[in-house]
Design a protein around this motif. Structure first.
Motif, PDB file in Angstrom:
ATOM      1  N   ILE A 110       0.760  -1.434  -0.170  1.00 27.92           N
ATOM      2  CA  ILE A 110       0.049   0.125  -0.376  1.00 27.92           C
ATOM      3  C   ILE A 110       0.926   1.431  -0.020  1.00 27.92           C
ATOM      4  O   ILE A 110       0.602   2.649  -0.508  1.00 27.92           O
ATOM      5  CB  ILE A 110      -1.449   0.008   1.084  1.00 27.92           C
ATOM      6  CG1 ILE A 110      -2.015  -1.262   1.088  1.00 27.92           C
ATOM      7  CG2 ILE A 110      -1.868   1.269   1.311  1.00 27.92           C
ATOM      8  CD1 ILE A 110      -3.067  -1.536   2.728  1.00 27.92           C
ATOM      9  N   ALA A 111       2.048   1.201   0.849  1.00 28.88           N
ATOM     10  CA  ALA A 111       2.787   2.664   1.171  1.00 28.88           C
ATOM     11  C   ALA A 111       3.062   2.912  -0.636  1.00 28.88           C
ATOM     12  O   ALA A 111       3.905   3.620  -0.762  1.00 28.88           O
ATOM     13  CB  ALA A 111       3.985   2.580   1.841  1.00 28.88           C
ATOM     14  N   SER A 167       1.039   9.932  -5.062  1.00 22.46           N
ATOM     15  CA  SER A 167       1.969  10.553  -4.461  1.00 22.46           C
ATOM     16  C   SER A 167       2.819  11.814  -5.524  1.00 22.46           C
ATOM     17  O   SER A 167       2.739  12.876  -6.261  1.00 22.46           O
ATOM     18  CB  SER A 167       2.437  10.100  -3.510  1.00 22.46           C
ATOM     19  OG  SER A 167       1.100  10.078  -2.421  1.00 22.46           O
ATOM     20  N   ALA A 187       4.576   9.795   1.626  1.00 21.77           N
ATOM     21  CA  ALA A 187       4.314   8.732   1.827  1.00 21.77           C
ATOM     22  C   ALA A 187       6.424   7.512   1.402  1.00 21.77           C
ATOM     23  O   ALA A 187       6.449   6.522   1.580  1.00 21.77           O
ATOM     24  CB  ALA A 187       4.353   8.691   0.808  1.00 21.77           C
ATOM     25  N   SER A 193       3.090  15.529   1.291  1.00 19.78           N
ATOM     26  CA  SER A 193       2.395  13.579   1.228  1.00 19.78           C
ATOM     27  C   SER A 193       3.313  12.642   0.671  1.00 19.78           C
ATOM     28  O   SER A 193       3.330  11.928   0.626  1.00 19.78           O
ATOM     29  CB  SER A 193       0.856  14.043  -0.011  1.00 19.78           C
ATOM     30  OG  SER A 193       0.582  12.828   0.351  1.00 19.78           O
ATOM     31  N   GLN A 210       1.468   2.200  -3.364  1.00 21.37           N
ATOM     32  CA  GLN A 210       1.473   2.387  -4.287  1.00 21.37           C
ATOM     33  C   GLN A 210       0.533   4.200  -3.926  1.00 21.37           C
ATOM     34  O   GLN A 210       0.696   4.513  -5.123  1.00 21.37           O
ATOM     35  CB  GLN A 210      -0.054   0.926  -3.707  1.00 21.37           C
ATOM     36  CG  GLN A 210      -0.311   0.047  -4.674  1.00 21.37           C
ATOM     37  CD  GLN A 210      -1.158  -0.433  -4.568  1.00 21.37           C
ATOM     38  OE1 GLN A 210      -2.513  -0.076  -3.512  1.00 21.37           O
ATOM     39  NE2 GLN A 210      -1.315  -1.861  -4.918  1.00 21.37           N
ATOM     40  N   ARG A 211       0.856   4.934  -2.318  1.00 19.67           N
ATOM     41  CA  ARG A 211       0.340   5.616  -2.432  1.00 19.67           C
ATOM     42  C   ARG A 211       1.820   6.162  -2.767  1.00 19.67           C
ATOM     43  O   ARG A 211       1.786   7.225  -4.105  1.00 19.67           O
ATOM     44  CB  ARG A 211       0.658   5.924  -0.375  1.00 19.67           C
ATOM     45  CG  ARG A 211       0.369   6.998  -0.045  1.00 19.67           C
ATOM     46  CD  ARG A 211       0.764   6.868   1.480  1.00 19.67           C
ATOM     47  NE  ARG A 211       0.863   8.325   1.836  1.00 19.67           N
ATOM     48  CZ  ARG A 211       0.755   8.823   3.199  1.00 19.67           C
ATOM     49  NH1 ARG A 211       0.906   8.003   3.773  1.00 19.67           N
ATOM     50  NH2 ARG A 211       1.012   9.751   3.240  1.00 19.67           N
ATOM     51  N   GLU A 212       3.154   5.838  -2.980  1.00 22.40           N
ATOM     52  CA  GLU A 212       4.490   6.658  -3.089  1.00 22.40           C
ATOM     53  C   GLU A 212       3.630   7.102  -4.988  1.00 22.40           C
ATOM     54  O   GLU A 212       4.295   8.006  -5.345  1.00 22.40           O
ATOM     55  CB  GLU A 212       5.571   5.689  -2.744  1.00 22.40           C
ATOM     56  CG  GLU A 212       6.533   6.533  -3.290  1.00 22.40           C
ATOM     57  CD  GLU A 212       7.962   6.008  -3.222  1.00 22.40           C
ATOM     58  OE1 GLU A 212       9.205   6.932  -3.378  1.00 22.40           O
ATOM     59  OE2 GLU A 212       7.847   4.688  -2.598  1.00 22.40           O
TER      60      GLU A 212
END
Length: 468
Positions: A378-379, A386, A417, A413, A381-383
């Motif tokens: 998930i991290a 972002s 991330a 953000s 994907q968030r990076e």
């Protein structure tokens, strides 16, 4: 002159080797092995193991008869005295040598107390070896935690430095646009505040990095004045993935390898020997002894020294058998036996508690490993999102479609991330290392000792129950 040139060349080569040694990067395994080797508590543990070895030797020799050696005494007197033949005073001189003899004693039966003492000494030695390995594992875990803390701090500094540099470039660009009248002064103030914010975060990260490095040196017993660089390549190459692992299988492997479990099993056997020793106090003890003494020498008797000493009429021999029967001592022996039995039952309960705690640890470790893998995905994907969001926001800001506050929000953000990705990856590596440890892979190099069998001694009832 030639010797001087050689000495200069040797000093240059030596200094170069020292520099290379100080600048080398330490891997996690090297840090762990160094910390275990240099630990002061491990050195104390090794001394205790040597004492345990001496206890085994003393307990073994206690089964043999004791021998008392020759203890001769010499007396010499002179002065005036009464001659018994003439009943008159005369000058006298008298010298005698005696005390020649050898004695030996042996305890034939005392409730097998000496045998139990030997068993307890051997068991204590086995427990010392397991305690040494258990202590080494604890140090290895401490070093590993400090290593990952330092690694996270260093990566945090690197990521924050990149953010500071990007923020500085944006600030210069806005300053030029403000001078040309393309940007309002509020954007300049907002960007200056953003620059101060990331620089503040960088200073905090650098301070955390210094503290983490000092803590790693302390745990490793490393010289605080020397430089210590860690190698992050082995960790950065790891990609978290899901593992199909079962708690029961890992638990079964841990029962056979972890020194903490073996120590708990040895405690049961030790308490059982305590019951045997306490029960021995209720039995009578039987001992035998014998002695032989040689004659005395006196210059007032006829004959030389050797003939007087070997005179058969002056050689004494003795042999005795003794028995001691305990009748009544205020029920103290009975109370000692009851306490020993209670300790035996308590050690069984403690073993069960140790097993349950280990099962719970493995279960939580597997759940944490799974959680780390999911959080990492998930991290990441968030990076990625972002990064796309920040690039789009930067273009929109250049087109005047959003404010500088919106751009800074997406920038912060993205920074968070990156922190999350780093934290999730390091947590995964540490949890995976602990799972490997439960499966039998050592955290540190195995402690070299004379241990030949790591299984609990025979007579451990809990192990018999588990096997049945």
């Amino acid at each position: 002159m030639i010797l001087k040139q050689y000495s200069i060349l040797l000093s240059i080569l030596t200094s170069g080797l020292l520099v290379n040694g100080q600048n080398r990067e330490w891997s996690l395994q090297e840090c762990i092995d160094y910390g275990v080797e240099k630990s002061l508590s491990m050195q104390q543990r090794e001394l205790q193991n040597k004492n345990d070895k001496l206890d085994v030797r003393d307990a073994t020799l206690s089964l043999l008869p004791s021998v008392s050696g020759i203890s001769p005494g010499v007396s010499y007197s002179f002065g005036r005295g009464i001659d018994p033949e003439t009943n008159t005073y005369t000058n006298t001189r008298y010298m005698s040598v005696g005390g020649f003899g050898v004695g030996s004693s042996l305890t034939v039966f005392a409730g097998f107390s000496n045998i139990n003492r030997l068993r307890a000494a051997k068991l204590s030695r086995l427990m010392g070896w397991e305690e040494t390995e258990n202590q080494a594992n604890q140090i290895a875990i401490q070093v590993m935690n400090a290593f990952f803390t330092l690694l996270y701090a260093e990566e945090e500094v690197r990521i924050t430095q990149e953010q500071v540099e990007n923020s500085r470039l944006r600030l210069k660009k806005i300053e030029r646009e403000y001078e040309l009248g393309k940007k309002p002064k509020s954007d300049l103030f907002e960007m200056q505040a953003q620059q101060a914010s990331v620089e503040f975060r960088l200073i905090t990260a650098q301070n955390n990095c210094l503290n983490a490095q000092a803590n790693l040196k302390y745990i490793m017993n490393y010289n605080a004045e020397e430089e210590l660089k860690i190698d992050a390549r082995s960790v950065s190459e790891v990609h978290p993935e899901l593992h199909e692992l079962k708690t029961k299988e890992i638990f079964s492997q841990a029962l056979q390898t972890l020194p903490g479990i073996k120590l708990a099993a040895y405690q049961i056997r030790s308490a059982q020997l305590g019951v045997y020793s306490a029960r021995a106090g209720l039995y009578p003890s039987i001992s035998i002894s014998g002695s032989i003494s040689f004659g005395n020498y006196s210059d007032q008797r006829s004959g030389d020294f050797f003939s007087q000493i070997t005179d058969r009429n002056q050689i004494g021999k003795g042999f005795s058998i003794g028995m001691s029967i305990p009748f009544y001592s205020g029920l103290s022996r009975r109370s000692s036996l009851q306490r020993a039995k209670h300790n035996y039952q308590s050690s069984k309960i403690q073993y069960q508690q140790t097993e349950r705690a280990l099962y719970n640890e493995i279960q939580q470790a597997l759940q944490d490993l799974k959680s780390c893998t999911q959080r990492y995905r998930i991290a990441v994907q968030r990076e990625n999102f972002s990064t796309l969001s920040y690039n789009a926001a930067r273009k929109r800001y250049e087109q005047g479609l959003i404010t500088i506050i919106d751009l800074n929000t997406t920038s912060n953000s993205l920074l968070e991330a990156k922190y999350d990705v780093l934290r999730a990856r390091l947590d995964y590596v540490m949890q995976k290392r602990m799972i490997d440890f439960y499966q039998g892979k050592p955290l540190q190099l195995k402690i070299e000792n004379e241990k030949t069998n790591s299984l609990p001694p025979s007579g451990c009832s809990l192990y018999k129950q588990r096997e049945s």
